[in-house]
Design a protein around this motif. Sequence first.
Motif, PDB file in Angstrom:
ATOM      1  N   ALA A 192      -6.818   6.529  -1.353  1.00  0.00           N
ATOM      2  CA  ALA A 192      -5.609   5.727  -1.163  1.00  0.00           C
ATOM      3  C   ALA A 192      -5.276   5.590   0.318  1.00  0.00           C
ATOM      4  CB  ALA A 192      -4.429   6.381  -1.882  1.00  0.00           C
ATOM      5  N   PHE A 193      -4.619   4.516   0.659  1.00  0.00           N
ATOM      6  CA  PHE A 193      -4.138   4.270   2.023  1.00  0.00           C
ATOM      7  C   PHE A 193      -5.250   4.447   3.066  1.00  0.00           C
ATOM      8  CE2 PHE A 193      -0.310   5.418  -0.326  1.00  0.00           C
ATOM      9  CZ  PHE A 193       0.495   4.326  -0.031  1.00  0.00           C
ATOM     10  N   GLU A 194      -6.302   3.655   2.895  1.00  0.00           N
ATOM     11  CA  GLU A 194      -7.445   3.741   3.793  1.00  0.00           C
ATOM     12  C   GLU A 194      -7.050   3.557   5.259  1.00  0.00           C
ATOM     13  OE1 GLU A 194     -11.266   0.990   4.574  1.00  0.00           O
ATOM     14  OE2 GLU A 194     -11.144   1.796   2.537  1.00  0.00           O
ATOM     15  N   GLU A 195      -6.066   2.704   5.521  1.00  0.00           N
ATOM     16  CA  GLU A 195      -5.661   2.464   6.904  1.00  0.00           C
ATOM     17  C   GLU A 195      -5.093   3.720   7.576  1.00  0.00           C
ATOM     18  OE1 GLU A 195      -2.794   1.116   3.886  1.00  0.00           O
ATOM     19  OE2 GLU A 195      -4.743   0.313   4.375  1.00  0.00           O
ATOM     20  N   PHE A 196      -4.612   4.674   6.782  1.00  0.00           N
ATOM     21  CA  PHE A 196      -4.108   5.938   7.326  1.00  0.00           C
ATOM     22  C   PHE A 196      -5.112   7.078   7.175  1.00  0.00           C
ATOM     23  CE2 PHE A 196      -0.137   3.748   6.135  1.00  0.00           C
ATOM     24  CZ  PHE A 196       0.490   3.739   7.369  1.00  0.00           C
TER      25      PHE A 196
END
Length: 157
Positions: free
Chosen positions: A43-47
């Motif tokens: 989840a939340f690859e950008e983070f």
Amino acid sequence: MEEAALKKQLREKVFSRVYFLFGDEPWLVRHYTAQIAKKAVDAFEEFNLQRFDDEASVDQIAEAVEALPMMSERKCVIVHNYNAETNASQTAKMAELLADPPESCVLVFSCTREINWKKSTKWRAFQKAVAAVGSVVEFPVRDAAALNKFLVSFAQE
């Protein structure tokens, strides 16, 4: 670790804390680096997915590794073409990071550059440090039969 064991880890989503992927097959190094990142970050690859190149300092890498994942079980930090032939202070900092990496992070060293194992004690020490806490996977050049078998299985996936 053999490629088959790495495939099994990916299939079962049971990850080592650190990976060192290298060898004469750069496509396979990049392929399995991408697979680890894809499977490790849910989840939340950008983070939760951070990438560094050979210009990154050990302090930058350590800061990313030690940061907690955002609303996910783990994060993934990829370091492409890390240079183990750095100065003594950088080498010591990396040894310290590799001695006890956090369980909330999968750290991947993806190396497509040529490594002279006979001349470099720093690379051998780096490989040994990774092997103590994680997985070292070499991708040697495949013979024609092994390449054919791989391509058939890859096409079936």
